[in-house]
Design a protein around this motif. Structure first.
Motif, mmCIF file in Angstrom:
data_model
loop_
_atom_site.group_PDB
_atom_site.id
_atom_site.type_symbol
_atom_site.label_atom_id
_atom_site.label_comp_id
_atom_site.label_asym_id
_atom_site.label_seq_id
_atom_site.Cartn_x
_atom_site.Cartn_y
_atom_site.Cartn_z
ATOM 1 N N UNK A 167 0.838 -1.212 0.000
ATOM 2 C CA UNK A 167 0.000 0.000 0.000
ATOM 3 C C UNK A 167 0.866 1.254 0.000
ATOM 4 N N UNK A 168 0.427 2.253 -0.801
ATOM 5 C CA UNK A 168 1.124 3.540 -0.731
ATOM 6 C C UNK A 168 0.141 4.678 -0.951
ATOM 7 N N UNK A 169 0.518 5.856 -0.487
ATOM 8 C CA UNK A 169 -0.341 7.037 -0.648
ATOM 9 C C UNK A 169 -0.288 7.503 -2.103
ATOM 10 N N UNK A 170 -1.421 7.983 -2.599
ATOM 11 C CA UNK A 170 -1.437 8.607 -3.930
ATOM 12 C C UNK A 170 -0.989 10.049 -3.746
ATOM 13 N N UNK A 171 0.044 10.434 -4.488
ATOM 14 C CA UNK A 171 0.594 11.798 -4.337
ATOM 15 C C UNK A 171 -0.206 12.800 -5.184
ATOM 16 N N UNK A 172 0.170 14.067 -5.102
ATOM 17 C CA UNK A 172 -0.401 15.144 -5.937
ATOM 18 C C UNK A 172 -1.908 15.317 -5.795
ATOM 19 N N UNK A 173 -2.436 15.118 -4.597
ATOM 20 C CA UNK A 173 -3.859 15.398 -4.373
ATOM 21 C C UNK A 173 -4.027 15.763 -2.905
ATOM 22 N N UNK A 174 -5.029 16.608 -2.623
ATOM 23 C CA UNK A 174 -5.285 16.940 -1.211
ATOM 24 C C UNK A 174 -6.211 15.890 -0.595
ATOM 25 N N UNK A 175 -6.730 14.966 -1.445
ATOM 26 C CA UNK A 175 -7.573 13.878 -0.949
ATOM 27 C C UNK A 175 -6.683 12.826 -0.285
ATOM 28 N N UNK A 176 -7.277 12.022 0.585
ATOM 29 C CA UNK A 176 -6.529 10.928 1.206
ATOM 30 C C UNK A 176 -6.825 9.665 0.397
ATOM 31 N N UNK A 177 -5.864 9.285 -0.448
ATOM 32 C CA UNK A 177 -6.075 8.132 -1.334
ATOM 33 C C UNK A 177 -4.947 7.128 -1.181
ATOM 34 N N UNK A 178 -5.329 5.855 -1.135
ATOM 35 C CA UNK A 178 -4.344 4.775 -1.059
ATOM 36 C C UNK A 178 -4.369 3.974 -2.350
ATOM 37 N N UNK A 179 -3.172 3.594 -2.810
ATOM 38 C CA UNK A 179 -3.107 2.648 -3.928
ATOM 39 C C UNK A 179 -2.680 1.308 -3.340
ATOM 40 N N UNK A 180 -3.499 0.274 -3.582
ATOM 41 C CA UNK A 180 -3.247 -1.037 -2.980
ATOM 42 C C UNK A 180 -2.892 -2.047 -4.062
ATOM 43 N N UNK A 181 -1.793 -2.724 -3.859
ATOM 44 C CA UNK A 181 -1.279 -3.735 -4.801
ATOM 45 C C UNK A 181 -1.221 -3.223 -6.236
ATOM 46 N N UNK A 182 -1.021 -1.929 -6.404
ATOM 47 C CA UNK A 182 -0.934 -1.289 -7.731
ATOM 48 C C UNK A 182 -2.197 -1.486 -8.568
ATOM 49 N N UNK A 183 -3.258 -2.017 -7.943
ATOM 50 C CA UNK A 183 -4.467 -2.331 -8.729
ATOM 51 C C UNK A 183 -5.681 -1.527 -8.307
ATOM 52 N N UNK A 184 -5.767 -1.206 -7.011
ATOM 53 C CA UNK A 184 -6.980 -0.589 -6.494
ATOM 54 C C UNK A 184 -6.658 0.764 -5.876
ATOM 55 N N UNK A 185 -7.619 1.687 -5.998
ATOM 56 C CA UNK A 185 -7.479 2.987 -5.334
ATOM 57 C C UNK A 185 -8.632 3.132 -4.345
ATOM 58 N N UNK A 186 -8.290 3.482 -3.105
ATOM 59 C CA UNK A 186 -9.318 3.691 -2.078
ATOM 60 C C UNK A 186 -9.160 5.099 -1.516
ATOM 61 N N UNK A 187 -10.224 5.869 -1.617
ATOM 62 C CA UNK A 187 -10.217 7.198 -1.017
ATOM 63 C C UNK A 187 -10.835 7.090 0.377
ATOM 64 N N UNK A 188 -10.183 7.682 1.375
ATOM 65 C CA UNK A 188 -10.747 7.673 2.734
ATOM 66 C C UNK A 188 -11.164 9.115 3.052
ATOM 67 N N UNK A 189 -12.443 9.292 3.307
ATOM 68 C CA UNK A 189 -13.003 10.635 3.436
ATOM 69 C C UNK A 189 -13.571 10.873 4.833
ATOM 70 N N UNK A 190 -12.978 11.800 5.600
ATOM 71 C CA UNK A 190 -13.574 12.159 6.897
ATOM 72 C C UNK A 190 -14.955 12.801 6.680
ATOM 73 N N UNK A 191 -15.896 12.496 7.579
ATOM 74 C CA UNK A 191 -17.267 12.980 7.370
ATOM 75 C C UNK A 191 -18.013 13.137 8.684
ATOM 76 N N UNK A 192 -19.059 13.962 8.644
ATOM 77 C CA UNK A 192 -20.015 14.045 9.746
ATOM 78 C C UNK A 192 -21.353 13.506 9.260
ATOM 79 N N UNK A 193 -22.030 12.762 10.103
ATOM 80 C CA UNK A 193 -23.369 12.262 9.777
ATOM 81 C C UNK A 193 -24.381 13.258 10.337
ATOM 82 N N UNK A 194 -25.299 13.698 9.512
ATOM 83 C CA UNK A 194 -26.309 14.675 9.965
ATOM 84 C C UNK A 194 -27.686 14.030 9.886
ATOM 85 N N UNK A 195 -28.266 13.741 11.041
ATOM 86 C CA UNK A 195 -29.611 13.160 11.029
ATOM 87 C C UNK A 195 -30.565 14.148 11.692
ATOM 88 N N UNK A 196 -31.835 14.026 11.298
ATOM 89 C CA UNK A 196 -32.849 14.878 11.929
ATOM 90 C C UNK A 196 -32.905 16.293 11.371
#
Length: 359
Positions: A149-178
């Motif tokens: 696994x390695x970080x994808x460079x040149x972006x302000x997003x948090x993205x991982x490249x896994x086994x050179x095949x898959x890209x996973x973006x991890x996005x911090x979030x708030x849940x708003x209900x009601x």
């Protein structure tokens, strides 16, 4: 005519059982592989910074909190705790986005996220993401999967490249209900009988998410309020609307057709465009009988023709936020190519149901 229709429904069901189910199985296998790595990275993050707690969980062999963007591209939404001392402001000035402003008279120190609050009292999505990116980069170096696994460079997003095949973006979030955003207040349209008052109440209670990610409607704009803004997302609400009839089956077929035939240079189309047009089709055909299995062919044709129209007009409005154009920033040449390719696909399916065997 009815015989032709029945033939198309038969072929679509065959396509669903063979192609769509194979796609689902392959993606489920990938998700299991990817989630092991992501969970390990997020465990390391949590050790360093307990405010970022992983919300990725396995329930009945399915992973909650992971969205499939494409067969090799995923997004994990990481829910953050406590948003209470902020006011939610979406006045329409930032299409598809909102800001979180410190409530009047509230002390900054009462917030769990005190160091990410700007001088003007906004909780900065960009600052939180920047901090999270640093933590993930450190976790990647320490985790047990660091070789794959390695970080994808040149972006302000948090993205991982896994086994050179898959890209996973991890996005911090708030849940708003009601609460329900003012920018989505026009939904549901008063003159459209779908989805009915009970379902509307359920959807609004389900609420929405605020994501810390780059908003394509703000591309090129650099004012600080905009870079501090959070992106509105309605995943759970949309899924709740698609629960009955053949809606989910229809979406599965659309996604499979997109993956196999509309994965084009410039990335003009993604699965979210398909989901949005399916929701509009539900409004055009509000009765449950319109979503009976026997109508699957008609609904699919309707959506493909609507997609061609959107591509030709170069505009695809977000279902809940019609001021937000989902084609914004897409190259015109890519949209044109996609329109031609979708037209070929729709014509093929319309004129010869058996062609689905080859699609």
């Amino acid at each position: 005519m009815i015989a032709t229709q029945a033939k198309l429904v038969y072929q679509l069901n065959k396509y669903y059982n063979e192609r769509c189910q194979a796609r689902k199985a392959a993606i489920a296998k990938t998700i299991r592989e990817v989630c092991k790595v992501v969970s390990d990275v997020l465990k390391e993050v949590e050790v360093q910074e307990p405010r970022f707690i992983s919300s990725l969980s396995e329930i009945d062999a399915r992973y909650e909190g992971m969205e499939v963007i494409a067969p090799n591209e995923f997004e994990v939404v990481l829910y953050l705790n406590q948003m209470g001392v902020f006011n939610f402001v979406d006045d329409g000035s930032l299409p598809g986005c909102a800001v979180l402003k410190l409530s009047d008279g509230r002390k900054r120190s009462m917030s769990l996220w005190v160091e990410f609050i700007t001088a003007s009292g906004y909780l900065s999505a960009r600052k939180i993401r920047s901090r999270f990116q640093t933590l993930v980069a450190q976790a990647v170096d320490k985790c047990s999967y660091r070789d794959v696994v390695k970080m994808v460079a040149d972006t302000s997003e948090v993205k991982l490249r896994i086994r050179e095949r898959y890209v996973v973006q991890i996005t911090p979030a708030f849940k708003c209900t009601g609460i329900w955003p003012r920018s989505a207040a026009q939904w549901p349209m008063p003159h459209i009988p779908w989805p009915g008052p009970n379902r509307v109440a359920e959807v609004k209670a389900e609420g929405f998410n605020l994501l810390s990610k780059e908003c394509y409607s703000l591309t090129g704009k650099q004012s600080s309020a905009e870079s501090d803004a959070w992106v509105l997302q309605f995943g759970e609400a949309e899924n709740r609307l698609l629960m009955s009839g053949c809606r989910k089956k229809c979406l599965s077929i659309l996604k499979t057709l997109r993956d196999r035939h509309l994965e084009l240079p410039g990335q003009p189309l993604n699965n979210y465009h398909m989901k949005s047009l399916l929701l509009y089709e539900c409004e055009k055909h509000p009765r449950e009988t319109d979503w009976d299995e026997s109508c699957l062919g008609d609904r699919l044709n309707g959506i493909l023709l609507q997609l061609i129209s959107c591509l030709q007009c170069r505009r695809c409005p977000h279902y809940f936020l019609p001021n937000l154009d989902l084609f914004q920033g897409k190259p015109h040449s890519a949209l044109e190519t996609a329109a031609k390719q979708t037209w070929r696909l729709a014509r093929e399916i319309l004129t010869n149901a058996k062609s689905l065997d080859k699609l």
